[in-house]
Design a protein around this motif. Structure first.
Motif, PDB file in Angstrom:
ATOM      1  N   GLU A 233      -7.197   0.113   4.210  1.00  0.00           N
ATOM      2  CA  GLU A 233      -7.448  -0.179   2.800  1.00  0.00           C
ATOM      3  C   GLU A 233      -8.848  -0.760   2.656  1.00  0.00           C
ATOM      4  OE1 GLU A 233      -8.093  -2.878  -0.293  1.00  0.00           O
ATOM      5  OE2 GLU A 233      -6.686  -3.821   1.088  1.00  0.00           O
TER       6      GLU A 233
ATOM      7  N   ARG B 259       0.836  -1.191   0.000  1.00  0.00           N
ATOM      8  CA  ARG B 259       0.000   0.000   0.000  1.00  0.00           C
ATOM      9  C   ARG B 259       0.881   1.255   0.000  1.00  0.00           C
ATOM     10  NH1 ARG B 259      -3.500  -0.851   5.161  1.00  0.00           N
ATOM     11  NH2 ARG B 259      -3.926   1.335   4.729  1.00  0.00           N
ATOM     12  N   PRO B 260       0.265   2.401  -0.426  1.00  0.00           N
ATOM     13  CA  PRO B 260      -1.110   2.577  -0.899  1.00  0.00           C
ATOM     14  C   PRO B 260      -1.285   2.127  -2.341  1.00  0.00           C
ATOM     15  CG  PRO B 260       0.042   4.662  -1.001  1.00  0.00           C
ATOM     16  CD  PRO B 260       1.001   3.677  -0.384  1.00  0.00           C
TER      17      PRO B 260
ATOM     18  N   GLU C 228      -7.531   4.075   0.042  1.00  0.00           N
ATOM     19  CA  GLU C 228      -6.987   4.432   1.347  1.00  0.00           C
ATOM     20  C   GLU C 228      -7.970   5.372   2.034  1.00  0.00           C
ATOM     21  OE1 GLU C 228      -4.059   3.392   2.804  1.00  0.00           O
ATOM     22  OE2 GLU C 228      -3.800   2.003   1.133  1.00  0.00           O
TER      23      GLU C 228
END
Length: 816
Positions: free
Chosen positions: A440, A420-421, A445
């Motif tokens: 998430e 992530r992101p 996000e």
């Protein structure tokens, strides 16, 4: 030879494929063909250790586990005559720390709702049950006496035999070569022995599932990880035992399990470093009963620890090492249900614990296919929870992360950060600089909460209250007393427009469409069986342009629902989820803050409650919806990324003088609970509109999909009703969902959502309760951390029962 036609073709003859064939036949569909490229069970099934336990904090998985244990131990062999070799030895899950003890208490709270026999035992009782385990440092264990293990091949073959007995055709040594969909919607399965045309196709390919899905243009999110278990030489101390020892799950020191295998020991390890993937691009078609050379270097720290915990194994040799591949989706949960974007293409794969979870999951998939809905909430297994963002790089990174967490404490809301992101919102960087802690959600996000300086991750994980309790409380009070903003870009956002858009949508939804441009309505989408697919807000932007908003999780479900219902009408469907952002402004000072940024008329007369207008904020044009999930005076703002970012920064700057604060999804959840707003946990495929108690959003004088089933549901006694509870608090723990609801000690329901209402200082919950116990004012008990607490069914929202605050005019807002 293969038949030219079948109703269903299942590709894959492991525990999942055989389980689905068996359950489809039991649900009345016997025109089913199961294809296996080699021999049944020759993939991952044959090398499974075969354990199954009632120990789970997931209510849905627990339902499946309870069914499976009964099936293996009492039903399958009797029904089919095929031996399954059930070992009902029970099991122990050990706890060394306070957090692990709390985890076991939470498991018991859920288990009581499922009627599972289980209890917490101390070291003395553990030693009586298992005299050979080193209990140094052990505080307690969860004892689940009806657990056990089963012969994996025997179980799968028994399911296959049961399916054959009901008319299913099973064809071995026949590899599927391609799967394509015709213009008619039928599927063509090409095999080594010819083609089969079918209405439904099922991918039960195990480690082949991803490459099979690519035939049909679907990048199925699963990665093959390898796992070891080892069988020792004969254990002298086991020779004279008159019963089998319970399976021991030692998550902390072994990161796995230890049990008897005949008179030998069996040690299974999920190492916590250097997880191993195989076949990332292609599983060889000639792989059959495939195992890999053991990698002792990788597992040695945990193997040595296992020998220390079970000294009777320490001086023995290893007579067999099993190192095989298991399929892991990015979050570790199976892929059971419709493939996104493909009508009648079903996933029955990605099940890392196929023996333990498989038959129950395939029963629910069979019901879904045959009847249009499963009987348990399949949200955590639905393949549509992933979108195109879950590409191969993401899949591999997340599968490795999941493998390493397999024997870690499953803290509520544990934040998995690898990879992530993926889809940061237009506000991501601005909010990150202000301390946002993101989660998430379907790739997006979204802020969960905002960390005061010095807050560490270790401070906020636990089954009881942590430092997070006060942080959320401060965010809630800021919204209730002043104003707060939240990034809600993660919501699914779909536009439906065109000359036939109104007629198209009206035929689907139970509520009336917004009557004219600028109007807003809340409604639901149903299956033909009358079960709830999702809840959504519909905004009528213009006469023939509608904007649909729902929880991020349901993005693909909403798109498929609309696309599959589309019969050539003059409409256009556009997914705005990624290319539009959104944020909220809520609180008694919201109007004053917004008026400093826009020339739009914001009074009740100029901008009515539950209406929408296109306005300009600090030079940025976007849509403003006067509505509030927080239950306060407020607006949502939706539009292109640049406009959303510019407007947000302007609102924050104007709000500084009024003490505007950031808030995240945890505070939003607490506030929706105070307002008695049902969420995704309540509005599921398990229930009808009357059972969910949302008939105020239904107009029975109009046509809509699922109406006939809704009429039947209204005419019958309800199985259960969604109730709104105030629960006694103890100042230390507030529950985590899935807890049992009792009446006079008898289980009568299950909690769907629970959270502390910081604005009112009370613990609140939604629970599905048997109809004869759901009367307003009734007193029940909710089991939290293993102990019952008094609960009362409320008759109105705990906060602002008359809903005056969201409708406040300028003078009222200033006075609050």
């Amino acid at each position: 030879m293969v038949p030219s036609h079948a109703r269903v073709v299942i590709i894959g003859g492991g525990i999942m494929g055989c389980g689905l064939a068996y359950h489809l036949a039991h649900e009345g569909w016997s025109d089913v063909v199961l294809l296996e490229k080699a021999e049944l069970t020759s993939g991952s099934t044959w090398h499974a250790a075969g354990q199954i336990t009632h120990s789970t904090s997931s209510f849905a998985l627990g339902t499946c586990v309870g069914y499976n244990i009964n099936l293996y131990s009492r039903v399958l062999e009797k029904e089919t005559g095929q031996s399954v070799t059930w070992h009902g030895c029970g099991s122990l899950r050990l706890a060394y720390t306070e957090d692990e003890v709390d985890w076991l208490h939470q498991t018991i709270s859920v288990g009581k709702g499922l009627g599972f026999p289980m209890g917490l035992v101390g070291p003395e009782q553990i030693r009586e049950l298992h005299p050979f385990y080193n209990l140094d440092g052990v505080r307690a264990a969860l004892h689940t006496p009806d657990d056990g293990h089963v012969d994996p091949a025997g179980a799968a073959l028994a399911l296959a035999k049961g399916a054959r007995q009901l008319g299913v055709r099973i064809i071995r040594q026949c590899r599927a070569m391609n799967v394509t969909q015709a213009a008619s919607g039928e599927w063509l399965v090409e095999t080594e022995a010819g083609g089969i045309t079918c209405e439904h196709v099922v991918n039960a390919g195990g480690t082949y599932a991803r490459q099979m899905a690519l035939w049909s243009g679907y990048d199925l999110p699963a990665t093959s990880m390898t796992h070891h278990y080892l069988i020792t030489d004969t254990v002298p101390e086991f020779q004279d035992l008159d019963k089998e020892l319970p399976v021991v799950r030692d998550d902390r020191l072994v990161s796995g399990y230890i049990r008897m295998e005949q008179k030998s020991g069996l040690i299974g390890i999920y190492e916590k470093a250097n997880p191993n993937t195989v076949w990332e691009d292609h599983c060889p078609w000639d792989a059959e009963h495939e195992l890999f050379e053991p990698d002792y270097d990788r597992i040695m720290p945990w193997l040595e620890s296992a020998m220390g915990r079970m000294p009777v194994l320490a001086d023995l040799g290893i007579k067999r090492a099993v190192h095989g591949a298991i399929s892991h989706p990015p979050d570790g949960n199976p892929l059971i249900g419709p493939a996104p974007g493909l009508r009648n293409y079903w996933c029955c794969c990605g099940t890392q614990i196929g023996i333990g979870w498989g038959p129950g999951l395939t029963r629910e998939l069979a019901r879904w296919m045959v009847h249009g809905a499963s009987d348990i909430n399949m949200r955590e297994f639905d393949p549509r929870r992933f979108g195109p963002y879950a590409d191969q790089k993401f899949q591999i990174a997340k599968a490795k992360e999941d493998y390493l967490l397999r024997h870690e404490i499953p803290f509520p809301h544990f934040n998995r950060l690898v990879g992530r992101p993926v889809k940061p919102s237009p506000l991501h960087d601005a909010l990150k600089s202000e301390g946002a802690v993101f989660e998430e959600v379907c790739g997006h996000e979204r802020p969960r909460w905002f960390a005061p300086g010095g807050t560490e991750a270790r401070d906020i994980y636990g089954f009881r209250r942590t430092a997070l309790h006060n942080i959320i409380g401060a965010e809630v009070r800021a919204v209730r007393e002043r104003a707060g903003t939240m990034d809600i870009s993660a919501f699914a956002k779909v536009e439906v427009s065109g000359p036939d858009a109104a007629a198209f949508l009206d035929a689907l939804v139970p509520n009336r469409l917004p009557s004219g441009p600028g109007r807003i309505a809340l409604t639901h989408l149903l299956t033909e069986k009358g079960r709830i697919e999702l809840e959504m807000t519909i905004v009528r932007l213009t006469a023939d342009r509608f904007y649909l908003v729902c929880a991020a999780f349901f993005e693909r479900r909403l798109l498929d629902y609309l696309t599959f219902a589309h019969q050539g009408e003059g409409i256009t469907i556009i997914n705005r989820s990624a290319d539009w952002g959104a944020f909220t402004l809520n609180g008694p000072r919201a109007r004053e803050i917004l008026s400093a940024c826009t020339g739009a008329e914001l009074t009740n007369a100029g901008f009515k409650w539950m209406t929408a207008q296109e306005i300009t904020i600090a030079g940025h044009k976007l849509w403003a919806f006067r509505m509030s999930y927080a239950g306060e005076l407020g607006w949502e703002f939706h539009g292109p990324p640049d406009a959303i970012l510019g407007a947000f920064l302007a609102v924050k700057a104007a709000g500084k003088a009024y003490g505007v604060a950031n808030y995240g999804s945890f505070a939003m959840n607490a506030m929706r609970m105070e307002k008695g707003f049902k969420g995704a946990g309540e509005l599921t495929n398990e229930v009808t509109l009357p059972e969910a108690d949302v008939m105020r959003f239904v107009r029975m004088d109009k046509a809509f999909r699922g109406k006939a089933a809704t009429e039947i549901a209204l005419a019958k006694p309800l199985r259960w009703i969604c109730t709104y509870l105030e629960v006694d608090g103890d100042g230390t723990s507030d529950g985590n969902g899935g807890e049992a609801v009792l009446s006079n000690g008898r289980q009568v329901g299950t909690v769907s959502s629970i959270a502390y209402g910081h604005g009112i200082g009370k613990l609140l919950a939604f629970a599905y309760v048997k109809a004869d116990h759901a009367a307003p004012g009734s007193e029940l008990e909710v089991v939290i951390m293993g102990a019952p607490r008094r609960a009362t069914i409320l008759t109105a929202p705990a906060h602002d029962a008359e809903n005056l605050r969201p409708r406040a005019d300028a003078q009222e807002a200033a006075a609050q």
